[in-house]
Write a protein that holds these residues in place. Structure first.
Motif, PDB file in Angstrom:
ATOM      1  N   MET A 198       0.840  -1.185   0.000  1.00 34.74           N
ATOM      2  CA  MET A 198       0.000   0.000   0.000  1.00 34.74           C
ATOM      3  C   MET A 198       0.881   1.243   0.000  1.00 34.74           C
ATOM      4  O   MET A 198       1.974   1.239   0.538  1.00 34.74           O
ATOM      5  CB  MET A 198      -0.902   0.030   1.230  1.00 34.74           C
ATOM      6  CG  MET A 198      -1.973  -0.991   1.252  1.00 34.74           C
ATOM      7  SD  MET A 198      -3.080  -0.599   2.612  1.00 34.74           S
ATOM      8  CE  MET A 198      -4.254  -1.865   2.378  1.00 34.74           C
ATOM      9  N   THR A 199       0.329   2.267  -0.502  1.00 29.52           N
ATOM     10  CA  THR A 199       1.090   3.510  -0.551  1.00 29.52           C
ATOM     11  C   THR A 199       0.914   4.286   0.749  1.00 29.52           C
ATOM     12  O   THR A 199      -0.010   4.035   1.533  1.00 29.52           O
ATOM     13  CB  THR A 199       0.632   4.376  -1.740  1.00 29.52           C
ATOM     14  OG1 THR A 199      -0.717   4.771  -1.503  1.00 29.52           O
ATOM     15  CG2 THR A 199       0.739   3.625  -3.048  1.00 29.52           C
ATOM     16  N   PHE A 200       1.785   5.228   0.944  1.00 27.92           N
ATOM     17  CA  PHE A 200       1.738   6.069   2.140  1.00 27.92           C
ATOM     18  C   PHE A 200       0.421   6.837   2.213  1.00 27.92           C
ATOM     19  O   PHE A 200      -0.179   6.976   3.281  1.00 27.92           O
ATOM     20  CB  PHE A 200       2.925   7.036   2.139  1.00 27.92           C
ATOM     21  CG  PHE A 200       2.935   7.970   3.306  1.00 27.92           C
ATOM     22  CD1 PHE A 200       3.265   7.518   4.571  1.00 27.92           C
ATOM     23  CD2 PHE A 200       2.597   9.308   3.159  1.00 27.92           C
ATOM     24  CE1 PHE A 200       3.266   8.364   5.659  1.00 27.92           C
ATOM     25  CE2 PHE A 200       2.588  10.166   4.235  1.00 27.92           C
ATOM     26  CZ  PHE A 200       2.931   9.686   5.487  1.00 27.92           C
ATOM     27  N   LYS A 201      -0.038   7.329   1.076  1.00 27.25           N
ATOM     28  CA  LYS A 201      -1.282   8.097   1.022  1.00 27.25           C
ATOM     29  C   LYS A 201      -2.472   7.242   1.459  1.00 27.25           C
ATOM     30  O   LYS A 201      -3.324   7.684   2.227  1.00 27.25           O
ATOM     31  CB  LYS A 201      -1.483   8.598  -0.404  1.00 27.25           C
ATOM     32  CG  LYS A 201      -2.589   9.578  -0.593  1.00 27.25           C
ATOM     33  CD  LYS A 201      -2.618   9.998  -2.065  1.00 27.25           C
ATOM     34  CE  LYS A 201      -3.494  11.176  -2.298  1.00 27.25           C
ATOM     35  NZ  LYS A 201      -3.523  11.562  -3.710  1.00 27.25           N
ATOM     36  N   THR A 202      -2.523   6.007   1.008  1.00 31.20           N
ATOM     37  CA  THR A 202      -3.604   5.100   1.372  1.00 31.20           C
ATOM     38  C   THR A 202      -3.570   4.778   2.858  1.00 31.20           C
ATOM     39  O   THR A 202      -4.614   4.766   3.533  1.00 31.20           O
ATOM     40  CB  THR A 202      -3.512   3.801   0.549  1.00 31.20           C
ATOM     41  OG1 THR A 202      -3.504   4.127  -0.837  1.00 31.20           O
ATOM     42  CG2 THR A 202      -4.668   2.879   0.846  1.00 31.20           C
ATOM     43  N   LEU A 203      -2.399   4.515   3.392  1.00 27.15           N
ATOM     44  CA  LEU A 203      -2.267   4.225   4.819  1.00 27.15           C
ATOM     45  C   LEU A 203      -2.657   5.425   5.673  1.00 27.15           C
ATOM     46  O   LEU A 203      -3.298   5.278   6.722  1.00 27.15           O
ATOM     47  CB  LEU A 203      -0.839   3.782   5.144  1.00 27.15           C
ATOM     48  CG  LEU A 203      -0.444   2.405   4.624  1.00 27.15           C
ATOM     49  CD1 LEU A 203       1.046   2.159   4.878  1.00 27.15           C
ATOM     50  CD2 LEU A 203      -1.277   1.339   5.291  1.00 27.15           C
ATOM     51  N   THR A 204      -2.286   6.610   5.246  1.00 27.43           N
ATOM     52  CA  THR A 204      -2.640   7.826   5.984  1.00 27.43           C
ATOM     53  C   THR A 204      -4.153   8.025   6.004  1.00 27.43           C
ATOM     54  O   THR A 204      -4.733   8.345   7.046  1.00 27.43           O
ATOM     55  CB  THR A 204      -1.943   9.049   5.368  1.00 27.43           C
ATOM     56  OG1 THR A 204      -0.536   8.812   5.344  1.00 27.43           O
ATOM     57  CG2 THR A 204      -2.230  10.301   6.148  1.00 27.43           C
ATOM     58  N   CYS A 205      -4.797   7.853   4.861  1.00 25.63           N
ATOM     59  CA  CYS A 205      -6.253   8.001   4.795  1.00 25.63           C
ATOM     60  C   CYS A 205      -6.952   6.947   5.655  1.00 25.63           C
ATOM     61  O   CYS A 205      -7.924   7.251   6.346  1.00 25.63           O
ATOM     62  CB  CYS A 205      -6.726   7.901   3.351  1.00 25.63           C
ATOM     63  SG  CYS A 205      -6.302   9.340   2.373  1.00 25.63           S
ATOM     64  N   ALA A 206      -6.467   5.716   5.613  1.00 26.62           N
ATOM     65  CA  ALA A 206      -7.068   4.652   6.408  1.00 26.62           C
ATOM     66  C   ALA A 206      -6.925   4.937   7.906  1.00 26.62           C
ATOM     67  O   ALA A 206      -7.857   4.719   8.679  1.00 26.62           O
ATOM     68  CB  ALA A 206      -6.430   3.315   6.054  1.00 26.62           C
ATOM     69  N   ALA A 207      -5.777   5.423   8.313  1.00 25.45           N
ATOM     70  CA  ALA A 207      -5.561   5.742   9.725  1.00 25.45           C
ATOM     71  C   ALA A 207      -6.464   6.892  10.165  1.00 25.45           C
ATOM     72  O   ALA A 207      -7.043   6.866  11.261  1.00 25.45           O
ATOM     73  CB  ALA A 207      -4.101   6.093   9.965  1.00 25.45           C
TER      74      ALA A 207
END
Length: 52
Positions: free
Chosen positions: A1-10
């Motif tokens: 997963m990309t950093f952007k996806t992980l940030t949004c999920a968090a």
């Protein structure tokens, strides 16, 4: 997963906890006063309405 996806999920996972913490300890209820009285937010009670 990309950093952007992980940030949004968090952010989406933590949002309910953050919103609950902001409202903790505050009582939100509708206040209605008797006719001739108005709600005074400073004293948090109904006070007699003074007409001029």
């Amino acid at each position: 997963m990309t950093f952007k996806t992980l940030t949004c999920a968090a952010a989406l996972a933590l949002l309910p906890a953050i919103s609950f913490a902001m409202c903790a300890g505050k009582d939100h209820q509708a206040q209605s006063c008797a006719p001739g009285s108005i709600w005074d937010p400073a004293t948090e009670s109904c006070v007699e309405q003074i007409s001029s």
